[in-house]
Design an enzyme around this catalytic site. Sequence first.
Site, short mmCIF file in Angstrom:
data_model
loop_
_atom_site.label_atom_id
_atom_site.label_comp_id
_atom_site.label_asym_id
_atom_site.label_seq_id
_atom_site.Cartn_x
_atom_site.Cartn_y
_atom_site.Cartn_z
N CYS A 140 50.86 55.48 47.33
CA CYS A 140 50.54 55.39 45.91
C CYS A 140 49.59 54.22 45.75
O CYS A 140 49.68 53.26 46.45
CB CYS A 140 51.77 55.06 45.07
SG CYS A 140 53.12 56.17 45.34
N LYS A 143 50.51 49.10 42.04
CA LYS A 143 50.37 47.65 41.98
C LYS A 143 51.72 47.04 42.29
O LYS A 143 52.75 47.68 42.16
CB LYS A 143 49.99 47.23 40.56
CG LYS A 143 48.52 47.27 40.31
CD LYS A 143 48.26 46.90 38.87
CE LYS A 143 48.91 47.89 37.95
NZ LYS A 143 48.43 47.97 36.62
N ASP A 172 49.57 31.45 34.57
CA ASP A 172 48.36 31.47 33.77
C ASP A 172 47.32 32.39 34.40
O ASP A 172 47.49 32.86 35.52
CB ASP A 172 47.80 30.05 33.60
CG ASP A 172 48.17 29.51 32.23
OD1 ASP A 172 47.77 30.14 31.25
OD2 ASP A 172 48.87 28.48 32.17
N ASP A 173 46.24 32.63 33.67
CA ASP A 173 45.25 33.61 34.09
C ASP A 173 44.38 33.11 35.22
O ASP A 173 44.03 33.84 36.13
CB ASP A 173 44.37 33.99 32.90
CG ASP A 173 45.19 34.56 31.79
OD1 ASP A 173 45.76 35.64 31.99
OD2 ASP A 173 45.31 33.91 30.73
N ASP A 213 39.71 36.38 32.44
CA ASP A 213 40.64 35.28 32.70
C ASP A 213 39.99 33.91 32.49
O ASP A 213 40.67 32.94 32.15
CB ASP A 213 41.21 35.40 34.12
CG ASP A 213 42.26 36.50 34.22
OD1 ASP A 213 42.95 36.75 33.21
OD2 ASP A 213 42.39 37.12 35.29
N GLY A 261 29.11 38.13 47.85
CA GLY A 261 30.36 38.85 47.83
C GLY A 261 30.79 39.25 49.23
O GLY A 261 30.26 38.78 50.23
N HIS A 262 31.76 40.15 49.27
CA HIS A 262 32.30 40.60 50.56
C HIS A 262 32.72 42.06 50.42
O HIS A 262 33.30 42.45 49.43
CB HIS A 262 33.49 39.74 50.95
CG HIS A 262 34.00 40.02 52.32
ND1 HIS A 262 33.32 39.64 53.46
CD2 HIS A 262 35.09 40.68 52.74
CE1 HIS A 262 34.00 40.06 54.52
NE2 HIS A 262 35.07 40.70 54.12
CO CO Z 1 44.75 37.42 32.71
CO CO Z 2 43.46 39.03 35.74
#
Ligand code: CO
Ligand code: CO
Length: 471
Positions: A140, A143, A172-173, A213, A261-262
Amino acid sequence: MKNMRDRLQHGLEQKLSNIRLSGHPDKRLPNTLSLAFRGIEANTLLSEIEEVAASPGAACHTDKVDVSHVLEAMKVPLEFAMGTVRFSTGKKTTAEEIDKAVDIVAQAALRLEAERSPVTGRIKDLKEIKLTHYTHGLGCACKLRPQVLEEILGKVPLPKDPNVLVGTNTADDACVYRLDKNSALVQTVDFFTPIVDDPYHFGAISAANSLSDIYAMGGKPLFALSIVGFPSARLPLEVLHRILSGAQDKANQAGISIIGGHTVDDTEPKYGLAVTGIVDPGRVLTNSNAQSDDAIILTKPIGLGIVSTAIKRGLADEETTRLAIQIMSQLNQKASEVMLRLGAHAATDVTGFGLLGHLKEMTKASKMDAVIYHDRVPIIRQAKEFAGDGVVPGGTPSNLEFVADSVEWDERISKTIQLILADAQTSGGLLIALPSARKDEMLEALKEEGLNGAAHIGDFTTPGTGKISVA
Ligand code: CO
Ligand code: CO
Protein backbone atom coordinates in the site's frame (compact mmCIF):
# COMPACT_ATOMS: atom_id res chain seq x y z
CA MET A 1 -18.06 -18.65 -10.33
CA LYS A 2 -15.71 -21.12 -8.72
CA ASN A 3 -15.01 -22.72 -12.10
CA MET A 4 -14.02 -19.40 -13.58
CA ARG A 5 -11.91 -18.53 -10.56
CA ASP A 6 -10.08 -21.86 -10.88
CA ARG A 7 -9.64 -21.36 -14.61
CA LEU A 8 -7.95 -18.03 -13.85
CA GLN A 9 -5.73 -19.60 -11.22
CA HIS A 10 -4.64 -22.53 -13.38
CA GLY A 11 -4.12 -20.29 -16.39
CA LEU A 12 -1.81 -18.02 -14.42
CA GLU A 13 0.00 -20.93 -12.80
CA GLN A 14 0.79 -22.30 -16.24
CA LYS A 15 2.26 -19.05 -17.47
CA LEU A 16 3.98 -17.78 -14.35
CA SER A 17 6.39 -19.40 -11.96
CA ASN A 18 6.50 -16.36 -9.70
CA ILE A 19 3.08 -16.49 -8.04
CA ARG A 20 1.90 -17.74 -4.71
CA LEU A 21 -1.62 -18.30 -3.47
CA SER A 22 -2.58 -16.36 -0.36
CA GLY A 23 -5.48 -17.24 1.88
CA HIS A 24 -6.76 -20.71 2.70
CA PRO A 25 -7.04 -22.91 -0.43
CA ASP A 26 -10.42 -24.39 0.61
CA LYS A 27 -12.02 -21.77 2.82
CA ARG A 28 -11.77 -18.82 0.43
CA LEU A 29 -14.72 -17.21 -1.37
CA PRO A 30 -15.71 -18.92 -4.63
CA ASN A 31 -15.35 -15.72 -6.66
CA THR A 32 -12.01 -14.42 -5.41
CA LEU A 33 -8.43 -15.38 -6.07
CA SER A 34 -5.68 -13.78 -3.99
CA LEU A 35 -2.17 -14.01 -5.40
CA ALA A 36 1.21 -12.62 -4.40
CA PHE A 37 3.71 -12.02 -7.19
CA ARG A 38 7.37 -12.51 -6.39
CA GLY A 39 9.32 -9.26 -6.39
CA ILE A 40 6.41 -7.23 -7.71
CA GLU A 41 4.69 -4.51 -5.75
CA ALA A 42 0.90 -5.03 -5.82
CA ASN A 43 -0.06 -1.47 -6.70
CA THR A 44 2.48 -1.40 -9.50
CA LEU A 45 0.97 -4.51 -11.04
CA LEU A 46 -2.56 -3.16 -10.56
CA SER A 47 -1.69 -0.01 -12.47
CA GLU A 48 -0.56 -2.19 -15.40
CA ILE A 49 -3.72 -4.35 -15.54
CA GLU A 50 -6.45 -1.77 -15.24
CA GLU A 51 -8.81 -3.67 -17.55
CA VAL A 52 -8.90 -6.66 -15.16
CA ALA A 53 -11.16 -6.68 -12.07
CA ALA A 54 -8.61 -6.70 -9.27
CA SER A 55 -7.79 -4.84 -6.07
CA PRO A 56 -4.99 -4.79 -3.50
CA GLY A 57 -5.59 -7.35 -0.77
CA ALA A 58 -4.40 -9.23 2.28
CA ALA A 59 -0.84 -8.48 3.35
CA CYS A 60 -1.24 -4.71 3.48
CA HIS A 61 -4.69 -4.76 4.95
CA THR A 62 -3.53 -5.47 8.40
CA ASP A 63 -3.42 -2.43 10.68
CA LYS A 64 0.02 -3.32 11.93
CA VAL A 65 2.84 -1.19 10.66
CA ASP A 66 5.37 -3.38 12.37
CA VAL A 67 6.55 -5.22 9.31
CA SER A 68 8.56 -7.91 11.02
CA HIS A 69 5.68 -9.13 13.19
CA VAL A 70 3.26 -9.30 10.33
CA LEU A 71 5.66 -11.23 8.18
CA GLU A 72 6.62 -13.51 10.98
CA ALA A 73 3.01 -14.32 11.81
CA MET A 74 2.09 -14.92 8.20
CA LYS A 75 5.26 -16.83 7.34
CA VAL A 76 5.48 -14.89 4.11
CA PRO A 77 8.80 -15.11 2.34
CA LEU A 78 10.27 -11.65 1.94
CA GLU A 79 10.21 -11.86 -1.83
CA PHE A 80 6.40 -12.20 -1.78
CA ALA A 81 5.82 -9.56 0.89
CA MET A 82 5.12 -6.59 -1.32
CA GLY A 83 1.39 -7.11 -1.46
CA THR A 84 -1.33 -9.35 -2.71
CA VAL A 85 -3.61 -8.82 -5.67
CA ARG A 86 -7.19 -9.99 -5.30
CA PHE A 87 -9.02 -10.96 -8.50
CA SER A 88 -12.80 -11.22 -8.60
CA THR A 89 -14.97 -13.11 -11.05
CA GLY A 90 -18.61 -12.26 -11.57
CA LYS A 91 -21.68 -14.41 -12.25
CA LYS A 92 -21.50 -13.54 -15.93
CA THR A 93 -17.76 -13.84 -16.43
CA THR A 94 -17.07 -16.05 -19.46
CA ALA A 95 -14.23 -18.46 -20.11
CA GLU A 96 -13.11 -16.21 -22.95
CA GLU A 97 -12.84 -13.23 -20.62
CA ILE A 98 -10.86 -15.31 -18.15
CA ASP A 99 -8.39 -16.38 -20.84
CA LYS A 100 -7.97 -12.78 -21.90
CA ALA A 101 -7.35 -11.73 -18.28
CA VAL A 102 -4.77 -14.51 -17.90
CA ASP A 103 -2.88 -13.09 -20.89
CA ILE A 104 -2.99 -9.51 -19.65
CA VAL A 105 -1.89 -10.35 -16.10
CA ALA A 106 0.82 -12.79 -17.20
CA GLN A 107 2.30 -10.32 -19.67
CA ALA A 108 2.33 -7.50 -17.10
CA ALA A 109 3.87 -9.72 -14.42
CA LEU A 110 6.59 -10.99 -16.76
CA ARG A 111 7.36 -7.46 -17.92
CA LEU A 112 7.60 -6.14 -14.36
CA GLU A 113 9.67 -9.07 -13.18
CA ALA A 114 12.16 -8.51 -15.98
CA GLU A 115 12.59 -4.90 -14.86
CA ARG A 116 13.57 -5.80 -11.33
CA SER A 117 16.80 -7.00 -9.91
CA PRO A 118 16.41 -10.26 -8.00
CA VAL A 119 15.07 -9.87 -4.47
CA THR A 120 16.68 -11.81 -1.65
CA GLY A 121 15.31 -15.16 -0.53
CA ARG A 122 13.38 -16.35 2.47
CA ILE A 123 13.97 -14.54 5.75
CA LYS A 124 15.91 -16.71 8.12
CA ASP A 125 16.61 -14.03 10.66
CA LEU A 126 14.34 -11.01 11.07
CA LYS A 127 17.42 -8.83 11.46
CA GLU A 128 18.16 -9.52 7.80
CA ILE A 129 15.18 -7.43 6.76
CA LYS A 130 16.36 -4.50 4.71
CA LEU A 131 14.08 -1.51 5.11
CA THR A 132 14.57 -0.57 1.49
CA HIS A 133 12.47 -3.62 0.58
CA TYR A 134 9.54 -1.99 2.32
CA THR A 135 9.52 1.35 0.60
CA HIS A 136 5.93 0.71 -0.36
CA GLY A 137 4.52 -0.13 3.03
CA LEU A 138 3.77 -3.73 2.15
CA GLY A 139 2.19 -2.87 -1.13
CA CYS A 140 0.00 0.00 0.00
CA ALA A 141 1.22 3.49 -0.51
CA CYS A 142 0.37 3.88 3.19
CA LYS A 143 1.79 6.73 5.18
CA LEU A 144 3.01 6.13 8.67
CA ARG A 145 0.17 6.70 11.08
CA PRO A 146 0.55 9.60 13.55
CA GLN A 147 0.36 7.18 16.51
CA VAL A 148 3.31 5.23 15.17
CA LEU A 149 5.31 8.32 14.32
CA GLU A 150 4.77 9.75 17.79
CA GLU A 151 5.98 6.54 19.40
CA ILE A 152 9.09 6.23 17.23
CA LEU A 153 10.10 9.88 17.55
CA GLY A 154 9.75 9.52 21.32
CA LYS A 155 12.52 6.92 21.21
CA VAL A 156 14.96 9.13 19.31
CA PRO A 157 17.02 11.43 21.54
CA LEU A 158 16.28 15.15 21.20
CA PRO A 159 19.02 17.43 19.90
CA LYS A 160 21.17 19.14 22.55
CA ASP A 161 22.45 21.96 20.32
CA PRO A 162 21.49 25.30 21.99
CA ASN A 163 21.02 26.89 18.56
CA VAL A 164 18.10 24.56 17.82
CA LEU A 165 15.21 26.87 18.69
CA VAL A 166 12.49 24.53 17.42
CA GLY A 167 13.18 20.81 17.05
CA THR A 168 11.06 17.69 17.04
CA ASN A 169 9.66 17.99 20.57
CA THR A 170 6.55 20.06 19.78
CA ALA A 171 5.60 18.37 16.49
CA ASP A 172 6.11 21.69 14.72
CA ASP A 173 6.14 22.01 10.95
CA ALA A 174 9.75 22.99 10.40
CA CYS A 175 12.84 23.24 12.55
CA VAL A 176 14.43 26.57 13.42
CA TYR A 177 18.16 27.00 13.84
CA ARG A 178 19.64 30.22 15.22
CA LEU A 179 22.49 31.75 13.21
CA ASP A 180 22.93 34.88 15.34
CA LYS A 181 20.90 37.27 17.47
CA ASN A 182 18.81 38.51 14.57
CA SER A 183 18.49 35.61 12.22
CA ALA A 184 17.60 31.95 12.19
CA LEU A 185 17.23 29.35 9.48
CA VAL A 186 13.90 27.62 9.12
CA GLN A 187 14.16 24.26 7.36
CA THR A 188 11.67 21.65 6.23
CA VAL A 189 11.34 18.64 3.93
CA ASP A 190 8.25 16.98 2.50
CA PHE A 191 7.51 14.62 -0.41
CA PHE A 192 4.78 12.24 -1.49
CA THR A 193 3.30 10.08 -4.24
CA PRO A 194 1.04 11.61 -6.91
CA ILE A 195 -2.16 13.11 -5.57
CA VAL A 196 -3.53 14.09 -8.99
CA ASP A 197 -3.15 12.57 -12.47
CA ASP A 198 -1.50 15.51 -14.19
CA PRO A 199 2.28 15.62 -13.66
CA TYR A 200 2.52 19.42 -13.91
CA HIS A 201 -0.13 19.92 -11.21
CA PHE A 202 1.43 17.20 -9.08
CA GLY A 203 4.73 19.11 -9.14
CA ALA A 204 3.04 22.42 -8.35
CA ILE A 205 0.96 20.98 -5.50
CA SER A 206 3.91 19.19 -3.99
CA ALA A 207 6.01 22.36 -4.11
CA ALA A 208 3.22 24.46 -2.53
CA ASN A 209 2.85 21.82 0.16
CA SER A 210 6.58 21.75 0.94
CA LEU A 211 6.79 25.54 1.14
CA SER A 212 3.80 25.63 3.46
CA ASP A 213 5.73 24.53 6.53
CA ILE A 214 8.04 27.54 6.17
CA TYR A 215 5.04 29.89 5.94
CA ALA A 216 3.32 28.20 8.88
CA MET A 217 6.24 29.21 11.09
CA GLY A 218 6.29 32.79 9.89
CA GLY A 219 9.41 32.25 7.80
CA LYS A 220 10.46 33.49 4.37
CA PRO A 221 11.71 30.82 1.95
CA LEU A 222 15.14 31.38 0.35
CA PHE A 223 15.67 28.37 -1.94
CA ALA A 224 14.77 24.68 -2.29
CA LEU A 225 16.15 21.32 -3.41
CA SER A 226 14.10 18.62 -5.17
CA ILE A 227 13.57 15.07 -3.93
CA VAL A 228 12.54 12.74 -6.74
CA GLY A 229 11.57 9.08 -6.96
CA PHE A 230 10.89 8.06 -10.54
CA PRO A 231 10.08 4.76 -12.30
CA SER A 232 12.20 5.40 -15.38
CA ALA A 233 11.41 1.96 -16.82
CA ARG A 234 7.66 2.56 -16.68
CA LEU A 235 7.16 6.25 -17.46
CA PRO A 236 8.63 8.48 -20.15
CA LEU A 237 11.08 11.09 -18.88
CA GLU A 238 8.78 13.78 -20.17
CA VAL A 239 6.56 13.07 -17.17
CA LEU A 240 9.44 13.98 -14.88
CA HIS A 241 10.05 17.12 -16.91
CA ARG A 242 6.42 18.12 -16.38
CA ILE A 243 6.60 17.47 -12.63
CA LEU A 244 9.72 19.61 -12.34
CA SER A 245 8.17 22.40 -14.44
CA GLY A 246 5.12 22.55 -12.20
CA ALA A 247 7.35 22.75 -9.14
CA GLN A 248 9.63 25.40 -10.65
CA ASP A 249 6.69 27.61 -11.67
CA LYS A 250 5.30 27.36 -8.13
CA ALA A 251 8.72 28.19 -6.69
CA ASN A 252 8.92 31.24 -8.98
CA GLN A 253 5.59 32.39 -7.65
CA ALA A 254 7.01 32.11 -4.12
CA GLY A 255 10.03 34.13 -5.26
CA ILE A 256 12.60 31.34 -4.88
CA SER A 257 14.57 28.94 -7.07
CA ILE A 258 14.99 25.19 -6.95
CA ILE A 259 18.75 24.92 -7.17
CA GLY A 260 19.47 21.19 -7.05
CA GLY A 261 18.17 17.95 -5.69
CA HIS A 262 18.45 14.19 -5.64
CA THR A 263 16.73 11.46 -7.65
CA VAL A 264 16.29 7.73 -7.18
CA ASP A 265 14.79 5.14 -9.52
CA ASP A 266 11.62 4.00 -7.83
CA THR A 267 8.59 1.77 -8.44
CA GLU A 268 6.31 4.77 -8.13
CA PRO A 269 6.77 8.50 -8.65
CA LYS A 270 7.46 10.66 -5.62
CA TYR A 271 8.18 14.35 -5.49
CA GLY A 272 8.83 17.01 -2.90
CA LEU A 273 11.16 19.74 -1.73
CA ALA A 274 13.58 20.44 1.06
CA VAL A 275 13.11 24.16 1.65
CA THR A 276 15.46 26.51 3.45
CA GLY A 277 14.08 29.79 4.76
CA ILE A 278 14.91 32.56 7.13
CA VAL A 279 13.04 33.86 10.15
CA ASP A 280 13.49 36.45 12.89
CA PRO A 281 14.25 34.32 16.00
CA GLY A 282 12.05 36.64 18.06
CA ARG A 283 9.05 36.22 15.76
CA VAL A 284 8.92 32.48 15.10
CA LEU A 285 5.36 31.21 15.10
CA THR A 286 5.15 27.73 16.59
CA ASN A 287 2.09 25.67 17.48
CA SER A 288 2.73 26.09 21.22
CA ASN A 289 1.77 29.69 21.97
CA ALA A 290 -2.01 29.82 21.58
CA GLN A 291 -3.63 31.90 24.35
CA SER A 292 -6.99 31.99 26.16
CA ASP A 293 -9.74 33.48 23.99
CA ASP A 294 -7.68 33.38 20.79
CA ALA A 295 -9.81 32.94 17.70
CA ILE A 296 -9.04 29.93 15.46
CA ILE A 297 -8.82 30.87 11.79
CA LEU A 298 -8.57 28.33 8.95
CA THR A 299 -7.46 29.74 5.58
CA LYS A 300 -8.50 26.99 3.10
CA PRO A 301 -11.51 24.65 2.93
CA ILE A 302 -11.03 20.99 3.92
CA GLY A 303 -12.09 17.69 2.33
CA LEU A 304 -9.09 17.55 -0.02
CA GLY A 305 -8.13 14.00 0.96
CA ILE A 306 -11.64 12.74 0.28
CA VAL A 307 -11.85 14.57 -3.04
CA SER A 308 -8.39 13.30 -4.08
CA THR A 309 -9.54 9.76 -3.36
CA ALA A 310 -12.63 10.39 -5.49
CA ILE A 311 -10.41 11.74 -8.29
CA LYS A 312 -8.27 8.61 -8.14
CA ARG A 313 -11.38 6.42 -8.40
CA GLY A 314 -12.77 8.48 -11.27
CA LEU A 315 -15.75 9.72 -9.25
CA ALA A 316 -15.08 13.46 -9.12
CA ASP A 317 -16.48 15.72 -11.83
CA GLU A 318 -14.28 18.17 -13.70
CA GLU A 319 -15.31 21.19 -11.67
CA THR A 320 -14.55 19.53 -8.33
CA THR A 321 -11.23 18.26 -9.65
CA ARG A 322 -10.28 21.73 -10.85
CA LEU A 323 -11.31 23.27 -7.54
CA ALA A 324 -9.26 20.76 -5.54
CA ILE A 325 -6.19 21.33 -7.73
CA GLN A 326 -6.59 25.09 -7.35
CA ILE A 327 -6.85 24.90 -3.56
CA MET A 328 -3.93 22.50 -3.20
CA SER A 329 -1.72 24.56 -5.55
CA GLN A 330 -2.36 27.77 -3.67
CA LEU A 331 0.61 29.03 -1.66
CA ASN A 332 0.15 29.83 2.03
CA GLN A 333 2.46 32.81 1.52
CA LYS A 334 -0.19 35.54 1.68
CA ALA A 335 -1.92 33.94 4.66
CA SER A 336 1.43 33.90 6.42
CA GLU A 337 2.12 37.57 5.68
CA VAL A 338 -1.31 38.56 6.98
CA MET A 339 -1.00 36.57 10.22
CA LEU A 340 2.44 38.06 10.92
CA ARG A 341 1.17 41.57 10.30
CA LEU A 342 -1.82 41.07 12.61
CA GLY A 343 0.15 39.53 15.48
CA ALA A 344 -0.93 35.88 15.45
CA HIS A 345 0.13 33.91 18.54
CA ALA A 346 0.52 30.45 17.00
CA ALA A 347 0.07 28.64 13.70
CA THR A 348 0.46 25.38 11.84
CA ASP A 349 -0.65 24.11 8.45
CA VAL A 350 -3.31 21.47 7.95
CA THR A 351 -1.86 18.46 6.13
CA GLY A 352 -1.72 14.69 6.64
CA PHE A 353 -3.15 14.52 10.18
CA GLY A 354 -6.24 16.50 9.23
CA LEU A 355 -7.80 19.58 10.82
CA LEU A 356 -8.38 17.92 14.19
CA GLY A 357 -5.00 16.16 14.21
CA HIS A 358 -3.10 19.38 13.66
CA LEU A 359 -5.35 21.28 16.06
CA LYS A 360 -4.63 18.60 18.66
CA GLU A 361 -0.90 19.20 18.20
CA MET A 362 -1.60 22.88 18.85
CA THR A 363 -3.82 22.43 21.90
CA LYS A 364 -1.39 19.92 23.44
CA ALA A 365 1.71 22.04 22.78
CA SER A 366 -0.07 25.22 23.97
CA LYS A 367 -1.70 23.43 26.96
CA MET A 368 -5.01 25.04 25.98
CA ASP A 369 -8.50 23.64 25.45
CA ALA A 370 -10.43 24.62 22.35
CA VAL A 371 -13.87 24.56 20.81
CA ILE A 372 -14.65 24.05 17.10
CA TYR A 373 -18.03 24.91 15.58
CA HIS A 374 -18.46 22.24 12.93
CA ASP A 375 -20.91 24.23 10.81
CA ARG A 376 -18.43 27.08 10.45
CA VAL A 377 -15.68 24.88 9.03
CA PRO A 378 -15.36 25.46 5.27
CA ILE A 379 -15.78 22.12 3.46
CA ILE A 380 -15.54 21.43 -0.27
CA ARG A 381 -19.16 20.79 -1.24
CA GLN A 382 -18.73 17.41 -2.93
CA ALA A 383 -16.56 16.08 -0.10
CA LYS A 384 -19.69 15.56 2.01
CA GLU A 385 -21.33 13.39 -0.66
CA PHE A 386 -18.17 11.35 -1.21
CA ALA A 387 -17.55 10.83 2.51
CA GLY A 388 -21.18 9.78 2.94
CA ASP A 389 -20.60 7.15 0.23
CA GLY A 390 -17.51 5.85 2.00
CA VAL A 391 -14.99 7.44 -0.37
CA VAL A 392 -12.35 8.22 2.24
CA PRO A 393 -8.54 7.91 2.14
CA GLY A 394 -6.91 5.31 4.39
CA GLY A 395 -5.22 7.91 6.61
CA THR A 396 -8.47 9.62 7.56
CA PRO A 397 -9.96 6.95 9.90
CA SER A 398 -6.51 6.62 11.52
CA ASN A 399 -6.53 10.37 12.14
CA LEU A 400 -9.95 10.12 13.76
CA GLU A 401 -8.62 7.41 16.03
CA PHE A 402 -5.54 9.54 16.80
CA VAL A 403 -7.69 12.41 18.12
CA ALA A 404 -10.32 10.24 19.85
CA ASP A 405 -8.87 10.72 23.34
CA SER A 406 -8.82 14.52 22.96
CA VAL A 407 -12.10 15.25 21.22
CA GLU A 408 -15.59 15.55 22.72
CA TRP A 409 -18.25 15.34 20.04
CA ASP A 410 -21.64 16.95 20.25
CA GLU A 411 -24.09 14.08 19.75
CA ARG A 412 -25.65 15.78 16.69
CA ILE A 413 -22.45 15.41 14.71
CA SER A 414 -22.60 12.62 12.15
CA LYS A 415 -19.83 10.14 11.46
CA THR A 416 -19.46 11.71 8.02
CA ILE A 417 -18.68 15.14 9.48
CA GLN A 418 -16.33 13.54 12.00
CA LEU A 419 -14.40 11.92 9.15
CA ILE A 420 -14.25 15.20 7.21
CA LEU A 421 -12.90 17.08 10.22
CA ALA A 422 -10.13 14.45 10.50
CA ASP A 423 -9.59 14.10 6.74
CA ALA A 424 -5.92 13.88 5.70
CA GLN A 425 -5.19 17.00 3.66
CA THR A 426 -2.52 17.68 1.09
CA SER A 427 -1.32 21.27 0.96
CA GLY A 428 -4.12 22.49 3.23
CA GLY A 429 -4.45 25.96 4.70
CA LEU A 430 -2.96 27.59 7.76
CA LEU A 431 -4.58 27.08 11.16
CA ILE A 432 -4.00 30.28 13.09
CA ALA A 433 -4.45 31.37 16.72
CA LEU A 434 -5.07 35.11 16.79
CA PRO A 435 -6.30 37.61 19.42
CA SER A 436 -10.07 37.53 19.09
CA ALA A 437 -10.35 41.30 18.65
CA ARG A 438 -8.50 41.06 15.33
CA LYS A 439 -10.36 38.18 13.74
CA ASP A 440 -12.61 40.30 11.51
CA GLU A 441 -9.67 42.33 10.27
CA MET A 442 -7.87 39.09 9.54
CA LEU A 443 -10.74 37.58 7.56
CA GLU A 444 -11.08 40.75 5.54
CA ALA A 445 -7.36 40.87 4.77
CA LEU A 446 -7.40 37.20 3.73
CA LYS A 447 -10.35 37.81 1.41
CA GLU A 448 -8.49 40.72 -0.16
CA GLU A 449 -5.70 38.28 -0.95
CA GLY A 450 -8.19 35.98 -2.68
CA LEU A 451 -8.49 33.49 0.19
CA ASN A 452 -12.28 33.42 0.08
CA GLY A 453 -12.54 30.09 1.85
CA ALA A 454 -11.00 31.47 5.07
CA ALA A 455 -13.19 31.27 8.16
CA HIS A 456 -13.29 31.72 11.92
CA ILE A 457 -13.98 28.12 12.95
CA GLY A 458 -13.61 28.14 16.73
CA ASP A 459 -11.74 29.48 19.73
CA PHE A 460 -9.11 28.54 22.26
CA THR A 461 -10.90 28.69 25.59
CA THR A 462 -8.94 28.17 28.80
CA PRO A 463 -5.64 26.57 29.84
CA GLY A 464 -6.09 22.79 30.03
CA THR A 465 -4.91 19.42 28.83
CA GLY A 466 -5.61 20.09 25.16
CA LYS A 467 -9.24 18.99 24.98
CA ILE A 468 -11.14 19.87 21.82
CA SER A 469 -14.93 20.16 21.97
CA VAL A 470 -16.66 19.95 18.62
CA ALA A 471 -20.00 21.72 18.81
CO1 CO B 1 3.05 21.23 8.39
CO1 CO C 1 4.74 19.05 5.99
